[in-house]
Design a protein around this motif. Structure first.
Motif, short mmCIF file in Angstrom:
data_model
loop_
_atom_site.label_atom_id
_atom_site.label_comp_id
_atom_site.label_asym_id
_atom_site.label_seq_id
_atom_site.Cartn_x
_atom_site.Cartn_y
_atom_site.Cartn_z
N ASN A 124 0.81 -1.23 0.00
CA ASN A 124 0.00 0.00 0.00
C ASN A 124 0.84 1.27 0.00
OD1 ASN A 124 0.51 -0.77 2.90
ND2 ASN A 124 -0.35 1.27 3.16
N THR A 125 2.13 1.15 0.35
CA THR A 125 3.02 2.32 0.36
C THR A 125 2.91 3.10 -0.95
OG1 THR A 125 4.53 1.10 1.77
CG2 THR A 125 5.45 3.02 0.63
N ARG A 126 2.80 2.35 -2.05
CA ARG A 126 2.78 2.98 -3.37
C ARG A 126 1.55 3.87 -3.57
NH1 ARG A 126 2.69 5.37 -6.99
NH2 ARG A 126 3.61 5.23 -9.07
N TYR A 127 0.55 3.67 -2.70
CA TYR A 127 -0.73 4.38 -2.88
C TYR A 127 -1.00 5.39 -1.76
CZ TYR A 127 -1.18 0.51 -6.10
OH TYR A 127 -0.94 -0.39 -7.12
N VAL A 128 0.00 5.63 -0.90
CA VAL A 128 -0.15 6.62 0.18
C VAL A 128 0.00 8.01 -0.44
CG1 VAL A 128 0.85 7.52 2.33
CG2 VAL A 128 0.68 5.03 1.97
N TRP A 286 -5.79 7.23 6.81
CA TRP A 286 -4.83 7.36 5.70
C TRP A 286 -4.39 6.00 5.14
CZ3 TRP A 286 0.12 5.33 5.92
CH2 TRP A 286 0.55 4.91 7.18
N LYS A 287 -4.19 5.04 6.04
CA LYS A 287 -3.70 3.73 5.57
C LYS A 287 -4.79 2.97 4.82
CE LYS A 287 -0.61 1.10 7.90
NZ LYS A 287 0.34 0.18 7.27
N ALA A 288 -5.99 2.98 5.41
CA ALA A 288 -7.10 2.27 4.76
C ALA A 288 -7.35 2.86 3.37
CB ALA A 288 -8.36 2.35 5.61
N ARG A 289 -7.27 4.19 3.28
CA ARG A 289 -7.49 4.83 1.97
C ARG A 289 -6.47 4.32 0.94
NH1 ARG A 289 -10.65 5.65 -1.62
NH2 ARG A 289 -12.08 5.81 0.11
N SER A 290 -5.21 4.20 1.37
CA SER A 290 -4.18 3.74 0.43
C SER A 290 -4.45 2.30 0.00
CB SER A 290 -2.78 3.88 1.05
OG SER A 290 -2.60 2.97 2.12
#
Ligand SMILES: NC(=O)c1ccc[n+]([C@@H]2O[C@H](COP(=O)([O-])OP(=O)(O)OC[C@H]3O[C@@H](n4cnc5c(N)ncnc54)[C@H](O)[C@@H]3O)[C@@H](O)[C@H]2O)c1
Length: 335
Positions: A124-128, A286-290
């Motif tokens: 998910n890092t790529r989508y933060v 923020w994490k769930a959104r990513s």
């Protein structure tokens, strides 16, 4: 987005609820099967969709209606189940860390390619959003050469560690925090700075008395010549956060998901306000959104026959970095 991607979910822990939300938001996925060793959990989750449910993942893999399998299992099961899913002819989404060993990850990537199947790693890092914004600043050249990077991933797993049967406590099943959280940071290093050149030192702590480490500090050098210090903590009593500091002679980039605003760039001691980057303050979501954006990207990649933003090879390299860290990890005494 057109088309209906028929998905089966395996491993119905907390993260699976966020994946489920991602498939719903994609508007192009159909959840057709749910699997967990806890059959009651699988039944409850399947019911609203009129979907099938299983307590044995092999049964889900035999289900011809399932064309994409999403694996959200404890880490030691990722390779085995992903490999079997690919051999059963399914596209695969697997949660991070892709596998516990680099060679296993590369084997999955090769297997998917040779079988003409899609393989995605839920990094998910790529989508933060904050990292996506930071990348724009780094690429603009505004900062010039980066000489130092500091990162933190922190939150509390104390409740899960207190369950003596939990897989997360066992190094052989979870890989400890260096694998669990380290892959996020090492993925980020590869994405932003070309990866890690050398691990100089690595320390771990077992504050919760398990054989998996719950805290670690890693020091090294990045491919661009910058030094880095990365801290990982499963015993921090605050909402899960990530912090990134990037230092160059021209300025400093700061990201902290618990600070409002979460992302800023500063230029000099007189720049008291800094420049706010376009990232919403969302310390809880923020994490769930990513993760939701990540799942939408994977569904889109299948429907549109394109690559996903997160490249599975980068996720595999992150596991290679973890192997290097593990070989240098020295355990500190309890404090
Ligand atoms: N991207 C992120 O930030 C993030 C956050 C949390 C978890 N994760 C990842 O998600 C994955 C799952 O983590 P979690 O926290 O949801 O774990 P969890 O322990 O809460 O859930 C795992 C589920 O798998 C089930 N299970 C175990 N063995 C099984 C088997 N053989 N067959 C079927 N079901 C089985 C368990 O009953 C449980 O419901 C891990 O890879 C973890 O690293 C990622």
């Amino acid at each position: 987005m057109e088309g209906n991607v028929r998905v089966g979910l395996i491993g119905l822990g907390e993260i699976s609820l966020i994946h489920e939300a991602g498939y719903q938001e994609s508007g192009a996925a159909q959840l057709v099967a749910f699997c967990d060793v806890d059959i009651e959990r699988a039944r409850e989750r399947a019911e609203p969709y009129g979907a099938k449910y299983y307590d044995d993942y092999e049964k889900l893999l035999e289900d011809e209606e399932v064309e994409t399998v999403d694996i959200m299992l404890p880490h030691y099961l990722h390779y085995k189940v992903a490999k079997e899913a690919l051999l059963a002819g399914k596209h695969v989404v697997v949660e991070k860390p892709v596998t516990m060993k680099y060679q296993e990850a590369m084997d999955l990537i090769r297997t998917a390619k040779s079988m003409g199947l899609r393989f995605f790693v839920a990094e998910n890092t790529r989508y933060v959003k904050a990292y996506q914004e930071i990348l724009q600043v780094l690429r603009s050249g505004e900062l010039g050469n980066v000489y130092y990077v500091r990162t933190l991933i922190a939150g509390s797993e104390v409740a899960r560690y207190s369950d003596t049967g939990s897989w997360i406590r066992q190094k052989s099943r979870s890989g400890g925090i260096v694998l669990d959280a380290g892959v996020h940071t090492f993925y980020l290093f590869r994405w932003f700075f070309g990866g890690i050149k050398e691990i100089k030192d690595a320390f771990s702590w077992h504050l919760l008395g398990a054989d998996a480490e719950d805290n670690a500090v890693i020091i090294g050098e990045l491919s661009n010549g910058a030094f880095f210090v990365s801290q990982f903590s499963d015993t921090s009593e605050l909402p899960w956060t990530e912090r990134l500091e990037v230092y160059s002679r021209n300025g400093v980039l700061l990201v902290d998901q618990l600070v409002n605003p979460p992302a800023k760039v500063y230029h000099g001691t007189m720049d008291e306000e800094g420049r706010v980057l376009g990232v919403e303050y969302d310390p809880v979501g923020w994490k769930a959104r990513s993760i939701i954006e990540e799942i939408k990207d994977f569904v889109g990649a299948i429907v549109e026959k394109r690559d996903s933003l997160a490249d599975p090879e980068d996720a595999a390299y992150a596991v290679k970095d973890v192997e290097e860290v593990q070989s240098k990890l020295s355990v500190r005494e309890h404090i």
